[in-house]
Design a protein around this motif. Structure first.
Motif, PDB file in Angstrom:
ATOM      1  N   LEU A 394      -2.076   8.659  -4.622  1.00 31.77           N
ATOM      2  CA  LEU A 394      -2.911   9.018  -3.483  1.00 31.77           C
ATOM      3  C   LEU A 394      -3.450  10.438  -3.649  1.00 31.77           C
ATOM      4  CD1 LEU A 394      -0.721   7.641  -0.550  1.00 31.77           C
ATOM      5  CD2 LEU A 394      -2.712   6.541  -1.596  1.00 31.77           C
ATOM      6  N   LYS A 395      -4.487  10.748  -2.882  1.00 28.42           N
ATOM      7  CA  LYS A 395      -4.977  12.119  -2.850  1.00 28.42           C
ATOM      8  C   LYS A 395      -3.900  13.025  -2.263  1.00 28.42           C
ATOM      9  CE  LYS A 395      -9.772  10.609  -2.154  1.00 28.42           C
ATOM     10  NZ  LYS A 395     -10.937  10.652  -1.226  1.00 28.42           N
ATOM     11  N   GLU A 398      -3.712  12.705   1.513  1.00 30.63           N
ATOM     12  CA  GLU A 398      -3.960  11.360   2.029  1.00 30.63           C
ATOM     13  C   GLU A 398      -2.640  10.650   2.310  1.00 30.63           C
ATOM     14  OE1 GLU A 398      -6.565   7.357   0.838  1.00 30.63           O
ATOM     15  OE2 GLU A 398      -5.918   8.780  -0.708  1.00 30.63           O
ATOM     16  N   TYR A 399      -2.660   9.759   3.288  1.00 28.68           N
ATOM     17  CA  TYR A 399      -1.508   8.902   3.564  1.00 28.68           C
ATOM     18  C   TYR A 399      -2.009   7.498   3.880  1.00 28.68           C
ATOM     19  CZ  TYR A 399      -2.600   9.316   8.569  1.00 28.68           C
ATOM     20  OH  TYR A 399      -3.214   9.261   9.795  1.00 28.68           O
ATOM     21  N   ARG A 410      -5.185   4.124   6.813  1.00 28.03           N
ATOM     22  CA  ARG A 410      -5.082   5.312   5.970  1.00 28.03           C
ATOM     23  C   ARG A 410      -5.707   6.496   6.696  1.00 28.03           C
ATOM     24  NH1 ARG A 410      -6.356   4.919   0.880  1.00 28.03           N
ATOM     25  NH2 ARG A 410      -6.327   2.645   0.717  1.00 28.03           N
ATOM     26  N   GLU A 412      -6.299  11.214   6.363  1.00 33.29           N
ATOM     27  CA  GLU A 412      -6.141  12.468   5.634  1.00 33.29           C
ATOM     28  C   GLU A 412      -5.786  13.574   6.620  1.00 33.29           C
ATOM     29  OE1 GLU A 412      -8.654  13.779   2.475  1.00 33.29           O
ATOM     30  OE2 GLU A 412      -9.604  11.810   2.307  1.00 33.29           O
TER      31      GLU A 412
END
Length: 677
Positions: A394-395, A398-399, A410, A412
């Motif tokens: 992931l970023k 991000e989650y 999702r 951020e």
């Protein structure tokens, strides 16, 4: 009959005969040594057993040794009074303990009697009594536990039979120990009486029969009496101690020595504290360092060696665990563990690790606990454990939230910023990074710490990143609650109701409905965000109507009507007023005419044009109500409510659809829009 059995029978008969048949002094010495050896052997066996049932013969052995000891007492008393002698063993014990001073010998003997009677015997008797009582009280619970494990498939029939037999043997053992301990108490009392008889009777017989002077008679019979008492009390003390060890030790993986060394000595650092205390005691008191410092040094050395040993053992265990994990990965069976799918997962990039790291001030775990509590109170659902893990794919900021392995949401986060949502009008002085609030999809901006206070004063709603995640996760759990309740979760809820309402559950399951039928009804309620916390009302309704139909849709409608007070309070804006969008007669008629029946139940067969029209008209009314600041609520007749819900949930899942029968008569219904074709 085997020779072994015959030997035991002859031995017990011989013990009884010893009380009436005179025993030669030489044979009496041998029997006294055998008595001491047997007592010591029993003590050592009790110290090396891992479980009380490994020495289940102990109660019977306790009775036999007590009888043997009393028979020896009778024989020694006969020889003391008749011959003024009782053998080398008795005389040696009397002279050795007395040390040439009769008074000291009597004091030592009385101390042994007090220790035996008041401390050891009394304590063993009480422990055996309590052990027997608690073992009998725990039998029903243990039996139920075995039956539960057997029904769940955790054990087979043979294992269940072995465990039941062990429980019965434990009850028999502690019951026998409770009774056998009374013999030890009686033996201690008998020893005191025999002591008085030997002493007083010996004085008189020594002067009248054996022609001894008063002084000679006192000296002779005092030595013999003390020796006889010690010869009997020492074995009695050993066996009483063994009885106490047997009934006070719990089941373990080793003997007494193993338990002591592994449990008492597992804290080597405490030896340093003890050593320091002993050293200060020698330095600061008149005791002196000569008596305390050597022992303190021994304690320090022992603590160092123990700590070194424990460290080495821990390293070996860690290495063994690592090797086992490597072997599990290499084994073909390790793939099976990958098939496990967690009900809820929360994965995040490495930039959001501080959210879950308590050492960095993260409180995500505590917030998840509160989310589970909130869902239990609002929905009546026990939310499964939420798996939290980082994901390098992931970023950084991000989650994602997964339900049964699939991503359902999702977002951020910016950890050093705050999420600010506009009150309805934008302020040019509030500048930030534009974004979308993840839980409800509202426009928002990320602002820094310096802008936070000014945004709050302007009317913005300002939320920190952990609260953003908690809110988003809560909404996802509520939205997908119907997916989280399966048959296993339903079974747990049923068992919870059964604890307080067993009659209701026994009537409903399985004679009327199965757990699967109940699960379908609960899932449909949760799908429309109706709380299932009032399980008693739900079960009562299912028990009343489940005999007429098994259709989960129809049963759900009956349950909703029974929960009318709850539904009214949930959707009424002011508690006594409910503003709704009503369904016009044309829509009611069109849906009712499109309902088809089959063997599997009723279903809606509405043509696409009519469906699209209903969607369009309903969407117009919903938008009007949202613009007016009210929560959109659609009201229909009970006959078409569930079919209208099927139409609405395709595009407007969060819009509640109620029926007239689900509202309390006390609530005032205000129609602010009508849906007509």
């Amino acid at each position: 009959m085997k020779a072994r059995d015959l030997t035991i029978l002859i031995g017990i008969i011989g013990i009884v005969l010893m009380m009436v048949v005179p025993i030669p002094v030489g044979l009496l010495d041998v029997l006294l040594v055998i008595n001491i050896s047997a007592a010591l052997m029993i003590l050592l066996i009790s110290m090396n057993t891992q479980d009380a049932l490994q020495f289940s013969i102990f109660p019977a052995l306790l009775l036999i040794t007590t009888l043997f000891r009393l028979a020896l007492n009778v024989s020694t008393t006969r020889n003391i009074l008749q011959k003024a002698e009782a053998g080398e063993v008795v005389e040696t014990f009397g002279k050795w303990v007395a040390g040439g001073q009769i008074a000291i010998g009597f004091v030592v003997f009385l101390i042994l009697v007090v220790v035996q009677f008041i401390v050891i015997t009394k304590g063993s008797e009480r422990v055996a009594e309590v052990g027997a009582r608690f073992t009998l009280d725990a039998m029903p619970g243990k039996q139920m536990s075995i039956d539960a494990d057997l029904n769940a498939g955790l054990i087979n029939e043979q294992q269940a039979r072995d465990r039941r037999q062990k429980i019965e043997r434990e009850a028999d053992f502690y019951g026998s120990m409770d009774g056998a301990s009374k013999f030890v108490k009686g033996d201690a009392i008998a020893s005191i009486i025999i002591l008085i008889i030997n002493l007083l009777g010996g004085f008189v017989i020594g002067m009248t029969v054996h022609g001894l002077s008063f002084g000679e008679s006192i000296e002779r019979f005092s030595v013999l009496t003390i020796g006889d008492g010690l010869v009997s009390q020492i074995p009695a003390l050993l066996i009483s101690t063994a009885a106490g060890l047997i009934v006070t030790r719990a089941s373990s993986e080793g003997n007494l020595a193993f338990d002591v060394t592994s449990q008492v000595l597992r804290y080597p650092k405490l030896l340093y504290i003890v050593a320091g205390t002993i050293a200060l005691l020698g330095i600061g008191t008149p005791i002196g360092p000569i008596a305390t410092l050597p022992f303190a040094g021994v304690l320090v050395f022992a603590g160092y060696r123990m700590q070194k040993t424990l460290t080495a053992q821990q390293q070996e265990e860690d290495l063994l665990v690592e090797e086992q994990q490597i072997e599990e990965v290499r084994s073909p069976e390790s793939v099976i563990s990958l098939l496990q799918v967690d009900p809820i997962e929360f994965e995040f990039g490495y930039g959001l690790i501080p959210l879950a790291d308590t050492q960095q001030g993260g409180d995500l775990l505590d917030r998840i606990i509160m989310i589970r509590r909130q869902c239990a109170l609002e929905l009546g659902l026990v939310v499964p454990v939420i798996r939290i893990r980082d994901n390098i794919q992931l970023k950084p900021n991000e989650y994602v939230i997964k339900i049964k392995g699939n991503i359902v949401a999702r977002g951020e986060l910016l950890l050093n910023h705050y999420l600010a949502m506009s009150p309805g009008f934008d302020n040019d002085s509030i500048i930030g990074i534009e974004t979308v609030e993840p839980a409800f999809g509202l426009p928002a901006i990320w602002i820094d710490e310096a802008t936070k206070e000014r945004a709050e004063l302007t009317g913005y709603t300002v939320v920190d990143p952990p609260s953003v995640v908690a809110t988003h996760l809560t909404e996802i759990v509520k939205r997908h609650a119907h997916e989280l309740i399966g048959r296993q979760e339903t079974k747990a809820l049923v068992e919870n109701v059964k604890e307080t309402y067993p009659t209701l559950v026994e009537e409903l399951i399985p004679s009327i409905l199965t757990v699967g039928d109940i699960q379908k009804v609960l899932s449909k309620l949760l799908r429309e965000k109706i709380s299932i916390r009032d399980m008693v009302t739900i079960f009562e309704t299912l028990a009343d109507h489940g005999t007429y139909t098994k259709d989960p849709d129809i049963l759900t409608e009956y349950v909703r009507q029974s929960l009318s007070r709850q539904i009214t309070q949930q959707f009424s804006q002011t508690g006594d007023t409910l503003r709704v969008i009503t369904v016009g007669p044309s829509v009611e008629k069109k849906i009712a005419e499109s309902v088809q029946s089959s063997e599997q139940g009723s279903y809606l067969a509405l043509d696409p044009i009519a469906t699209q029209t209903i969607h369009q008209k309903l969407n117009e009314q919903v938008n009007k109500q949202i613009q007016s600041g009210y929560q959109p609520v659609v009201l229909a007749s009970p006959t078409i409510r569930m079919y209208l819900r099927q139409i609405v949930e395709r595009t407007m899942q969060d819009i509640p659809v109620l029926s007239y029968s689900e509202l309390e008569p006390s609530v005032e219904v205000q129609s602010i829009g009508v849906v007509n074709l």
